[in-house]
Design a protein around this motif. Structure first.
Motif, short mmCIF file in Angstrom:
data_model
loop_
_atom_site.label_atom_id
_atom_site.label_comp_id
_atom_site.label_asym_id
_atom_site.label_seq_id
_atom_site.Cartn_x
_atom_site.Cartn_y
_atom_site.Cartn_z
N THR A 1 -65.44 -37.29 -2.50
CA THR A 1 -64.16 -36.67 -2.13
C THR A 1 -63.98 -36.57 -0.62
N GLU A 2 -65.04 -36.18 0.08
CA GLU A 2 -64.95 -36.05 1.54
C GLU A 2 -64.54 -37.37 2.19
N PHE A 3 -65.19 -38.45 1.79
CA PHE A 3 -64.88 -39.77 2.37
C PHE A 3 -63.52 -40.26 1.91
N GLU A 4 -63.19 -40.02 0.65
CA GLU A 4 -61.89 -40.43 0.12
C GLU A 4 -60.76 -39.75 0.90
N ASP A 5 -60.92 -38.47 1.23
CA ASP A 5 -59.91 -37.75 2.03
C ASP A 5 -59.79 -38.35 3.43
N LEU A 6 -60.92 -38.67 4.05
CA LEU A 6 -60.91 -39.29 5.37
C LEU A 6 -60.19 -40.64 5.34
N LEU A 7 -60.47 -41.43 4.32
CA LEU A 7 -59.81 -42.73 4.21
C LEU A 7 -58.30 -42.56 4.06
N ALA A 8 -57.89 -41.66 3.19
CA ALA A 8 -56.46 -41.43 2.97
C ALA A 8 -55.76 -41.01 4.26
N LYS A 9 -56.42 -40.17 5.06
CA LYS A 9 -55.85 -39.74 6.34
C LYS A 9 -55.70 -40.90 7.31
N ASN A 10 -56.45 -41.97 7.09
CA ASN A 10 -56.39 -43.16 7.94
C ASN A 10 -55.61 -44.29 7.27
N ASN A 11 -54.79 -43.93 6.29
CA ASN A 11 -53.94 -44.90 5.58
C ASN A 11 -54.72 -46.03 4.91
N ILE A 12 -55.90 -45.68 4.40
CA ILE A 12 -56.73 -46.61 3.62
C ILE A 12 -56.80 -46.05 2.21
N GLU A 13 -56.48 -46.88 1.23
CA GLU A 13 -56.44 -46.40 -0.15
C GLU A 13 -57.85 -46.22 -0.72
N PRO A 14 -58.22 -44.98 -1.10
CA PRO A 14 -59.49 -44.79 -1.81
C PRO A 14 -59.22 -44.99 -3.31
N LEU A 15 -60.10 -45.72 -3.95
CA LEU A 15 -59.88 -46.06 -5.35
C LEU A 15 -61.17 -45.84 -6.13
N GLU A 16 -61.16 -44.90 -7.07
CA GLU A 16 -62.32 -44.70 -7.94
C GLU A 16 -62.16 -45.66 -9.11
N ALA A 17 -62.94 -46.72 -9.09
CA ALA A 17 -62.81 -47.79 -10.08
C ALA A 17 -64.10 -48.58 -10.13
N CYS A 18 -64.11 -49.60 -10.96
CA CYS A 18 -65.27 -50.49 -11.07
C CYS A 18 -64.82 -51.90 -10.70
N THR A 19 -65.42 -52.44 -9.67
CA THR A 19 -65.06 -53.79 -9.21
C THR A 19 -65.21 -54.80 -10.34
N LEU A 20 -66.28 -54.71 -11.12
CA LEU A 20 -66.50 -55.67 -12.21
C LEU A 20 -65.39 -55.60 -13.26
N VAL A 21 -64.97 -54.39 -13.62
CA VAL A 21 -63.89 -54.21 -14.59
C VAL A 21 -62.58 -54.73 -14.00
N MET A 22 -62.32 -54.40 -12.75
CA MET A 22 -61.09 -54.86 -12.11
C MET A 22 -61.00 -56.38 -12.10
N LEU A 23 -62.11 -57.04 -11.82
CA LEU A 23 -62.14 -58.50 -11.82
C LEU A 23 -61.90 -59.06 -13.23
N SER A 24 -62.55 -58.45 -14.22
CA SER A 24 -62.46 -58.98 -15.58
C SER A 24 -61.08 -58.74 -16.21
N THR A 25 -60.33 -57.74 -15.71
CA THR A 25 -59.01 -57.45 -16.27
C THR A 25 -57.87 -57.96 -15.41
N GLY A 26 -58.19 -58.66 -14.33
CA GLY A 26 -57.17 -59.22 -13.45
C GLY A 26 -56.49 -58.19 -12.57
N GLN A 27 -57.11 -57.03 -12.36
CA GLN A 27 -56.53 -55.97 -11.52
C GLN A 27 -57.05 -55.99 -10.09
N TYR A 28 -57.93 -56.92 -9.77
CA TYR A 28 -58.51 -56.93 -8.44
C TYR A 28 -57.49 -57.42 -7.43
#
Length: 120
Positions: free
Chosen positions: A93-120
């Motif tokens: 959460t601490e890092f996710e908040d820092l990223l959001a404040k710097n206009n970087i999207e924090p995403l709690e997800a799984c890279t492998l799932v995202m790739l296999s479902t075409g969401q990457y």
């Protein structure tokens, strides 16, 4: 569309999710950069043990626990990626908040799932 991806926590151990993600990203046509504790290669890419100067990073995908992430906070923010994927077990959460404040999207997800479902 290819998304240049930095994997933090890269490993040459085929049983590690970071290894699987690196290979799947390559198979899906994405360029990768690798940072890990130990050197080695995945495909034709060398695992760096430092924080190299990188340009054009679209996505950072995390495979290190929250307790080891603070050393990467400033580095990742300086790369200005569009998003940082927190794979299961890396949520911070601490890092996710820092990223959001710097206009970087924090995403709690799984890279492998995202790739296999075409969401990457």
């Amino acid at each position: 569309m290819s998304k240049k991806t930095l994997i933090i926590g890269a490993s040459t151990d085929p049983a590690r999710y970071a290894f699987l993600a690196a290979n799947r990203l390559l198979n899906h046509g994405h360029e990768i950069e690798l940072i890990g504790r130990d050197t080695g290669n995945i495909g034709n890419k060398e695992i760096q043990t430092s924080k190299p100067n990188l340009d054009g990073i679209d996505t950072v995908t995390m495979y290190v626990s929250p307790k080891h992430q603070p050393e990467y906070y400033d580095y990742i923010v300086s790369l200005k990626p569009k998003r940082v994927i927190f794979n299961p077990g890396t949520e911070n959460t601490e890092f996710e908040d820092l990223l959001a404040k710097n206009n970087i999207e924090p995403l709690e997800a799984c890279t492998l799932v995202m790739l296999s479902t075409g969401q990457y």
